[in-house]
Design an enzyme around this catalytic site. Structure first.
Site, PDB file in Angstrom:
ATOM      1  N   GLU A 264      77.547  46.405  91.177  1.00 33.98           N
ATOM      2  CA  GLU A 264      76.817  47.506  90.524  1.00 33.98           C
ATOM      3  C   GLU A 264      76.621  48.607  91.546  1.00 33.98           C
ATOM      4  OE1 GLU A 264      72.936  46.475  89.020  1.00 33.98           O
ATOM      5  OE2 GLU A 264      73.676  44.840  87.764  1.00 33.98           O
ATOM      6  N   GLU A 320      69.783  52.327  78.568  1.00 34.21           N
ATOM      7  CA  GLU A 320      69.270  51.189  77.782  1.00 34.21           C
ATOM      8  C   GLU A 320      67.751  51.296  77.624  1.00 34.21           C
ATOM      9  OE1 GLU A 320      71.202  47.337  79.205  1.00 34.21           O
ATOM     10  OE2 GLU A 320      72.026  48.787  80.617  1.00 34.21           O
ATOM     11  N   LYS A 323      64.975  48.352  78.752  1.00 33.72           N
ATOM     12  CA  LYS A 323      64.829  47.812  80.104  1.00 33.72           C
ATOM     13  C   LYS A 323      63.402  48.057  80.579  1.00 33.72           C
ATOM     14  CE  LYS A 323      67.931  47.271  83.088  1.00 33.72           C
ATOM     15  NZ  LYS A 323      68.788  47.446  84.247  1.00 33.72           N
ATOM     16  N   GLU A 329      65.020  52.953  85.318  1.00 35.06           N
ATOM     17  CA  GLU A 329      65.699  51.765  84.786  1.00 35.06           C
ATOM     18  C   GLU A 329      66.397  52.037  83.453  1.00 35.06           C
ATOM     19  OE1 GLU A 329      65.953  48.484  86.178  1.00 35.06           O
ATOM     20  OE2 GLU A 329      65.447  49.738  87.892  1.00 35.06           O
TER      21      GLU A 329
END
Length: 452
Positions: A264, A320, A323, A329
């Site tokens: 990542e 997203e 999260k 985040e």
């Protein structure tokens, strides 16, 4: 002609080995959103980004079916909560592989099986101790089912290091170095797998923006370099420093040549008002520069390993919304949940910079100077808010004294106001020790005084 055949075979072997570690860039397909596109539409979007690889955080059969007969290499994951089961039973491991890998393997290019996610960042010692035994069992299960092309690994965050600066001082944490890292490196070395590493220059920069130059963190520094006094190696960006610290830590344990895979990396395209540098300009700059580095031919590697290929996955496909944690985040996506681009990006690295549209100027590269409150989010579930209010008030420190009946801020009928006061009071006191303005997605920071 007698020699042609073996040479031809050798060239095939070399080319397939090369394909295994090409510098093609992939994307992490996280699913922690309640508004994301379907797996089949998501696969179309992954293709439109020109990603050659995808990593998912489970073995979702709908996604694996959607990836059938594409040329996209796939990395799947054994969920954290199954590690102890796998570690303690070869039968359990075999049957997981039989159910989650075997049915898809012929038509979906599953090439990597990651055992858990950032397990060594957790304080759950039972899972940590079982990590390497679970990796061994998984490898055995793949052999049993004759799935020879799949490598086994596990992604680690930078906090596996006790020391990372200067890079030549890179050392694994003493609690994991002997009992976990050493057997893990032995396993990765023996099976010719990769050390999967999550690398985010955003976080060290955001913690210390006075001493770390933003352009140095974005791969955009023109004349700013750092020389490691231990090796004399010169660094032109923070990413290389972080990766090399892990390389030196592995070397310290006797494994100087295990390949690194960037599991990542990325930069947030948005953030809460109390955070800095999460914006579209920085995210596009970081990811485009990272892709340029990963796809350069010949490979550039890092100062400790010049010329080595760094296979990679950019984080992440979508913003997203489910999260937990601070706003960053929920803002790492290359795409919005509706499938539109947050900014233009080409994971193949072939689109020249000049073809991209101009980016919006960043406005939050400096810390916000005004006052900030932590308030209940619009449309939050009020019965959940009631529980979060009780939690905030139970933390002591007179957090909720002013909203007791008869006190200055008591508003009997307004749960929204009571909870917003409690959240702000809690956050003001516990922010420095890691308290966040999130409360399981019920709260958000704001510059607007909620009492007005």
């Amino acid at each position: 002609m007698g020699h042609v055949f073996p040479i031809f075979i050798l060239s095939i072997l070399l080319s397939t080995a090369g394909a295994e570690i090409s510098g093609k860039v992939g994307v992490n397909y996280g699913q922690l959103g309640n508004n994301l596109r379907s797996p089949s539409r998501s696969v179309e979007l992954i293709k439109s980004l020109k990603a050659k690889r995808v990593k998912i955080y489970d073995a979702n059969p709908k996604i694996l079916n959607a990836l059938k007969n594409t040329d996209i290499q796939v990395s799947i994951m054994l969920p954290n909560e199954l590690i102890v089961n796998v570690s303690s039973s070869q039968n359990f491991s075999d049957s997981w592989v039989k159910t989650n890998v075997v049915p898809f393997y012929k038509e979906t290019k599953i090439r990597y099986l990651l055992v858990g996610n950032e397990i060594l960042s957790s304080s759950d010692n039972a899972t940590r101790i079982n990590l390497v035994p679970a990796m061994r069992r998984m490898k055995w299960s793949l052999k049993t089912h004759e799935l020879h092309k799949i490598k086994v690994g596990t992604p680690s965050a930078m906090d596996v290091l006790e020391s990372s600066f200067p890079p030549s001082n890179g050392t694994f944490r003493s609690d994991i170095s002997g009992p976990i890292m050493k057997p893990m490196l032995r396993f990765l070395n023996r099976t010719k797998s990769f050390f999967f590493l999550d690398v985010y220059p955003y976080f060290p920069w955001a913690q210390d923006p006075k001493n770390i130059d933003l352009d140095y963190a974005l791969f955009a520094a023109k004349n700013r370099t750092y020389s490691d006094p231990g090796t004399g190696l010169t660094y032109t960006n923070l990413f290389d420093q972080m990766v090399d610290a892990v390389i030196f830590a592995m070397k310290r344990l006797g494994y100087p040549n295990i390949r690194i895979w960037i599991a990542e990396t990325g930069w947030p395209n948005g953030c809460d008002i109390d955070q800095i540098g999460g914006n579209i300009y920085n995210a596009a700059t970081y990811n485009r520069n990272a892709i340029k580095k990963f796809t350069s031919d010949p490979a550039v590697g890092t100062p400790a390993r010049p010329g080595w290929v760094l296979p990679s996955f950019i984080f992440s496909l979508y913003n997203e919304n489910q999260k937990p944690g601070p706003g960053t985040e929920r803002h790492f996506g290359l795409l919005y949940p509706n499938g539109s681009n947050v900014y233009q990006i080409d994971l193949s690295g072939k689109t020249p910079e000049s073809e991209y549209e101009p980016l919006p100027a960043p406005t939050n590269n400096e810390p916000y100077k005004g006052k900030i409150w932590c308030v209940v989010k619009k449309n939050a579930n009020m019965s959940a808010v009631s529980g979060a209010l009780s939690y905030a008030c139970s933390q002591g420190n007179k957090t909720c004294d002013a909203i007791q009946p008869g006190k200055a801020c008591y508003k009997a009928k307004s749960l929204f106001r009571l909870a917003s006061y409690a959240f702000s009071s809690y956050w003001a006191q516990f922010k420095k020790s890691g308290g966040s303005c999130d409360f399981n997605g019920l709260a958000t920071p704001t510059p607007k005084d909620p009492s007005k």
